[in-house]
Design a protein around this motif. Structure first.
Motif, PDB file in Angstrom:
ATOM      1  N   GLY A 161      27.564  -9.097  -2.624  1.00 31.55           N
ATOM      2  CA  GLY A 161      27.751  -8.824  -4.042  1.00 31.55           C
ATOM      3  C   GLY A 161      28.388 -10.015  -4.739  1.00 31.55           C
ATOM      4  N   TYR A 162      29.318 -10.676  -4.041  1.00 35.45           N
ATOM      5  CA  TYR A 162      29.963 -11.866  -4.596  1.00 35.45           C
ATOM      6  C   TYR A 162      28.931 -12.960  -4.891  1.00 35.45           C
ATOM      7  N   GLY A 163      28.123 -13.265  -3.896  1.00 37.48           N
ATOM      8  CA  GLY A 163      27.125 -14.317  -4.062  1.00 37.48           C
ATOM      9  C   GLY A 163      26.137 -14.001  -5.170  1.00 37.48           C
ATOM     10  N   GLU A 164      25.722 -12.751  -5.238  1.00 37.09           N
ATOM     11  CA  GLU A 164      24.760 -12.375  -6.276  1.00 37.09           C
ATOM     12  C   GLU A 164      25.374 -12.506  -7.674  1.00 37.09           C
ATOM     13  N   ALA A 165      26.644 -12.119  -7.799  1.00 38.77           N
ATOM     14  CA  ALA A 165      27.316 -12.250  -9.095  1.00 38.77           C
ATOM     15  C   ALA A 165      27.403 -13.728  -9.492  1.00 38.77           C
ATOM     16  N   VAL A 166      27.732 -14.599  -8.534  1.00 34.73           N
ATOM     17  CA  VAL A 166      27.832 -16.026  -8.831  1.00 34.73           C
ATOM     18  C   VAL A 166      26.456 -16.580  -9.212  1.00 34.73           C
ATOM     19  N   ALA A 167      25.411 -16.162  -8.476  1.00 32.87           N
ATOM     20  CA  ALA A 167      24.051 -16.645  -8.764  1.00 32.87           C
ATOM     21  C   ALA A 167      23.604 -16.200 -10.161  1.00 32.87           C
ATOM     22  N   ARG A 168      23.910 -14.957 -10.498  1.00 31.75           N
ATOM     23  CA  ARG A 168      23.572 -14.462 -11.846  1.00 31.75           C
ATOM     24  C   ARG A 168      24.281 -15.290 -12.911  1.00 31.75           C
ATOM     25  N   ASP A 169      25.573 -15.506 -12.717  1.00 37.18           N
ATOM     26  CA  ASP A 169      26.343 -16.293 -13.690  1.00 37.18           C
ATOM     27  C   ASP A 169      25.793 -17.707 -13.812  1.00 37.18           C
ATOM     28  N   LEU A 170      25.458 -18.316 -12.682  1.00 36.96           N
ATOM     29  CA  LEU A 170      24.901 -19.671 -12.723  1.00 36.96           C
ATOM     30  C   LEU A 170      23.573 -19.668 -13.463  1.00 36.96           C
ATOM     31  N   GLY A 171      22.705 -18.681 -13.135  1.00 38.80           N
ATOM     32  CA  GLY A 171      21.398 -18.592 -13.790  1.00 38.80           C
ATOM     33  C   GLY A 171      21.558 -18.462 -15.295  1.00 38.80           C
ATOM     34  N   ALA A 175       8.188  -5.993  -3.744  1.00 45.47           N
ATOM     35  CA  ALA A 175       9.114  -5.346  -4.673  1.00 45.47           C
ATOM     36  C   ALA A 175       9.441  -6.232  -5.872  1.00 45.47           C
ATOM     37  N   HIS A 176       9.134  -7.521  -5.773  1.00 46.43           N
ATOM     38  CA  HIS A 176       9.486  -8.436  -6.863  1.00 46.43           C
ATOM     39  C   HIS A 176       8.330  -8.758  -7.796  1.00 46.43           C
ATOM     40  N   ARG A 177       7.265  -7.935  -7.756  1.00 38.72           N
ATOM     41  CA  ARG A 177       6.129  -8.192  -8.651  1.00 38.72           C
ATOM     42  C   ARG A 177       6.584  -8.235 -10.106  1.00 38.72           C
ATOM     43  N   ARG A 178       7.433  -7.262 -10.484  1.00 41.79           N
ATOM     44  CA  ARG A 178       7.857  -7.217 -11.887  1.00 41.79           C
ATOM     45  C   ARG A 178       8.718  -8.431 -12.242  1.00 41.79           C
ATOM     46  N   LEU A 179       9.594  -8.813 -11.330  1.00 42.65           N
ATOM     47  CA  LEU A 179      10.432  -9.996 -11.556  1.00 42.65           C
ATOM     48  C   LEU A 179       9.560 -11.230 -11.791  1.00 42.65           C
ATOM     49  N   HIS A 217      17.309 -15.809 -10.834  1.00 44.34           N
ATOM     50  CA  HIS A 217      16.237 -15.581 -11.810  1.00 44.34           C
ATOM     51  C   HIS A 217      16.665 -14.551 -12.862  1.00 44.34           C
ATOM     52  N   LEU A 218      17.265 -13.459 -12.409  1.00 45.79           N
ATOM     53  CA  LEU A 218      17.655 -12.397 -13.335  1.00 45.79           C
ATOM     54  C   LEU A 218      18.698 -12.891 -14.332  1.00 45.79           C
ATOM     55  N   GLY A 219      19.649 -13.697 -13.854  1.00 45.54           N
ATOM     56  CA  GLY A 219      20.649 -14.251 -14.750  1.00 45.54           C
ATOM     57  C   GLY A 219      19.993 -15.094 -15.840  1.00 45.54           C
ATOM     58  N   ALA A 220      19.011 -15.910 -15.440  1.00 43.51           N
ATOM     59  CA  ALA A 220      18.309 -16.761 -16.407  1.00 43.51           C
ATOM     60  C   ALA A 220      17.499 -15.911 -17.379  1.00 43.51           C
ATOM     61  N   LEU A 221      16.796 -14.901 -16.850  1.00 43.78           N
ATOM     62  CA  LEU A 221      15.990 -14.031 -17.715  1.00 43.78           C
ATOM     63  C   LEU A 221      16.867 -13.301 -18.725  1.00 43.78           C
ATOM     64  N   ALA A 222      18.088 -12.959 -18.308  1.00 48.01           N
ATOM     65  CA  ALA A 222      18.986 -12.195 -19.172  1.00 48.01           C
ATOM     66  C   ALA A 222      19.308 -12.952 -20.457  1.00 48.01           C
ATOM     67  N   VAL A 223      19.288 -14.294 -20.413  1.00 53.92           N
ATOM     68  CA  VAL A 223      19.545 -15.052 -21.632  1.00 53.92           C
ATOM     69  C   VAL A 223      18.267 -15.668 -22.166  1.00 53.92           C
ATOM     70  N   GLY A 224      17.111 -15.256 -21.619  1.00 58.26           N
ATOM     71  CA  GLY A 224      15.826 -15.637 -22.197  1.00 58.26           C
ATOM     72  C   GLY A 224      15.362 -17.045 -21.885  1.00 58.26           C
ATOM     73  N   GLY A 225      15.961 -17.669 -20.874  1.00 57.51           N
ATOM     74  CA  GLY A 225      15.569 -19.039 -20.556  1.00 57.51           C
ATOM     75  C   GLY A 225      14.295 -19.087 -19.731  1.00 57.51           C
ATOM     76  N   PRO A 226      13.418 -20.083 -20.005  1.00 55.48           N
ATOM     77  CA  PRO A 226      12.218 -20.218 -19.185  1.00 55.48           C
ATOM     78  C   PRO A 226      12.583 -20.721 -17.798  1.00 55.48           C
ATOM     79  N   GLY A 227      12.096 -20.040 -16.780  1.00 57.38           N
ATOM     80  CA  GLY A 227      12.426 -20.424 -15.414  1.00 57.38           C
ATOM     81  C   GLY A 227      11.180 -20.703 -14.609  1.00 57.38           C
ATOM     82  N   VAL A 228      11.386 -21.096 -13.369  1.00 56.13           N
ATOM     83  CA  VAL A 228      10.275 -21.422 -12.477  1.00 56.13           C
ATOM     84  C   VAL A 228      10.452 -20.659 -11.171  1.00 56.13           C
ATOM     85  N   ALA A 229       9.428 -19.865 -10.809  1.00 50.97           N
ATOM     86  CA  ALA A 229       9.428 -19.213  -9.503  1.00 50.97           C
ATOM     87  C   ALA A 229       8.383 -19.908  -8.638  1.00 50.97           C
TER      88      ALA A 229
END
Lengths: 382, 382
Positions: free
Chosen positions: B129-139, B187-191, B162-174
């Protein structure tokens, strides 16, 4: 042995002139200069004879100082005074920038022997459960490998490190910012007494003197000077433990810092030091001992960078003492530490230091009742 | 524009010869050598003419490959093919060690523009959970400063970034390890579809090809090559994300790693990289951008060590583009990004990159409706 005059003069100076407070106390810089130039005895005579200009305040205090009464006060509180030249005077204090007038010691440990292989473990009083758990583990891990833990007996990280060391029965060092009869914080009287049972309680402050903010700062230099390396477990951006790390750096001791969650301000000071390259990232006792006792370093105190040692694995990289201990070990028969110490006529603590270093790099292993020689694998050592 | 032959030849090679699998597929190294020496078209002719020894298997596959059918398959799944020379081909792939035959893209983003200021954020699938929170914040932090987030759309850290970046509307690359029509994990089709709405989904694998272990490893080189720097948020000692970091290092991109509790195996790989000096310790988006876009570095991709830049604060340290943007800014009147881009005839993404770098060091500040020039304070910049 040290001359009586020297011991008495240093004791008197300890009462009269507080190190680090020359300016605040309105004593002229001439006092310190005089000690540097003429030694404690010579400067003392000069001061009493009124030869030091502007030192009338200090002279008045000197004339009131009863060294015999001071000595009996020290004895009454169960402490002892050591000065340079005494067997217990630690090697790490042989530096003009850190040398105190005297040290007041309490406890059964032999300070020079304990400090010969000891690590400073310091950190915030405002610690987290995470930081305290890490400090306890480090204290226990270092202690169980024969290393002493030096700290300040404060709340938080200090106490956790001491408790970890005590839990495995290792002799540790508590360095106080108050007289040997005082304890700060009061709540840690029992902790400090327990440290004295196997280790040493150390201070440069005379009997009766209480802890003050500036005394913590000067105390920190002693923690650094009594340690092979200093590890900061948790430190906010302005934690006093960073001051200890600064002293370690200034004295050429390696500094380690334990990382933590980036969301925790209690680790921010550690992260800052690591990312500036002012501290090595350490995660456990083995990482710390790699800093404190790098294999192959002829002068343990002058090391630059453990990482640079690379994957060397040959016994040729051992220091002279490491090599001696290595040569006494047998591959299949276990040798006790006492046996090795007797064979080599080395102190037990010295043997433990070398064994810890050898074990770290795979040249020795600990068995049921003693140590055996190992040939380290050829793989890189990190 | 790229010649039709070149595009068709590359597309055919993408189907016939999987990069990184030359050995496993029993194709002779001569195939790759031939491409390097004669280009995709020349090597193609040689293969079809039977001039490449031991390449009979590949030749048989080639003769079965219908490039037109392949092109319509790509179109049918809503993807496009780009090759070197196309406007969208990213600059970071101009390296023999990483260049794919083609890239299949899906999404509204312009790959070269997004990748021009993008950071790879990678880490374990087995995250905390810690790592995911940090990754979201970084994104989110990178995205809100105009930077793209490149990752692999995997479970754990990738998804959080990716979700962190999407949350602020930034264009990202998968970057995928399967064809542009496939998604792994399912499970990540929608993402992945959401990333395509503003950014780009990238793969070098042809339509229909599924994700396989070895494809994750070759995919990792693309994540590194499409990023200005790569940050590892959480990684166990054998995490695949360390492979991505290794690629970044090999390609001369700075590598950052986020520390965490030393008690968490999920951070062990990060700590190891930091303590070996193979990654910079980073705690937030600003730390990351200091790695990705150091002020004063004439060639952003060739930087050695941000820390070494020290406290320089004069506008003289700015790069040419930074200086251009700085000169357009006014101290009191706000300028919009569009205005600056028009003034300088630079792409908006380029302007955003320079503004982010200027802001970091205090040369620019963001107001209500635009940017203003600032004169940075003289204090050290870290």
């Amino acid at each position: 042995m040290v001359g009586t005059d020297e011991r008495r003069a240093r004791l008197a100076w300890a009462v009269v002139l507080e190190i680090g407070q020359e300016r605040a106390s309105h004593d002229p810089p001439a006092l310190c200069r005089s000690i540097r130039e003429h030694g404690h005895v010579g400067a003392w005579h000069r001061l009493v004879a009124g030869e030091l200009r502007g030192a009338d305040g200090a002279r008045a205090r000197v004339l009131q100082t009863d060294v015999d009464a001071e000595l009996s006060r020290v004895e009454r509180v169960g402490a002892r005074v050591v000065v340079p030249g005494d067997d217990e005077w630690p090697d790490g204090l042989a530096d003009e920038r850190v040398e105190p007038h005297v040290l007041y010691l309490r406890g059964t440990g032999h300070l020079r022997h304990v400090a010969a292989c000891a690590v400073g473990v310091v950190g915030s009083r405002a610690s987290t459960g995470y930081g305290e758990a890490v400090a306890r583990d480090l204290g226990a891990g270092l202690s169980s490998r024969g290393w002493g833990v030096v700290s300040g007996a404060a709340f938080g990280i200090d106490a956790a490190a001491h408790l970890g060391a005590l839990a495995v029965g290792g002799p540790g060092v508590a360095v106080l910012a108050c007289g040997p009869d005082q304890v700060y914080p009061q709540a840690h009287r029992r902790l400090v007494d327990e440290i004295a049972q196997t280790g040493v309680v150390v201070t440069e402050q005379p009997v009766g003197r209480v802890a003050r903010r500036h005394r913590f700062l000067t105390r920190n230099r002693l923690i650094a000077a009594l340690s092979r390396c200093v590890v900061v477990v948790e430190a906010g951006p302005r934690s006093g433990s960073l001051n200890t790390a600064g002293w370690a750096e200034a004295l050429g001791r390696p500094v380690g810092a334990v990382p933590g969650p980036v969301t925790s301000m209690a680790s921010a000071g550690c992260h800052e030091r690591i990312s500036r390259g002012e501290a090595h990232l350490v995660t456990d006792a083995e990482d710390v001992l790699r800093l404190a006792a790098p294999i192959g370093d002829p002068d343990l105190l002058a090391r630059e960078d453990v990482g640079a040692l690379g994957p060397a694995r040959d016994a040729d990289v051992l220091t002279q003492h490491q090599r001696q201990v290595y040569d006494v070990l047998a591959p299949r028969r276990e040798s006790s530490v006492g046996h090795i110490a007797t064979e080599l006529a080395l102190p037990v603590t010295e043997v433990l230091t070398q064994l810890a270093a050898l074990q770290l790099e795979g040249f020795a292993a600990q068995g049921e009742s003693g140590w055996v020689r190992r040939h380290p694998a050829g793989s890189p050592h990190r």
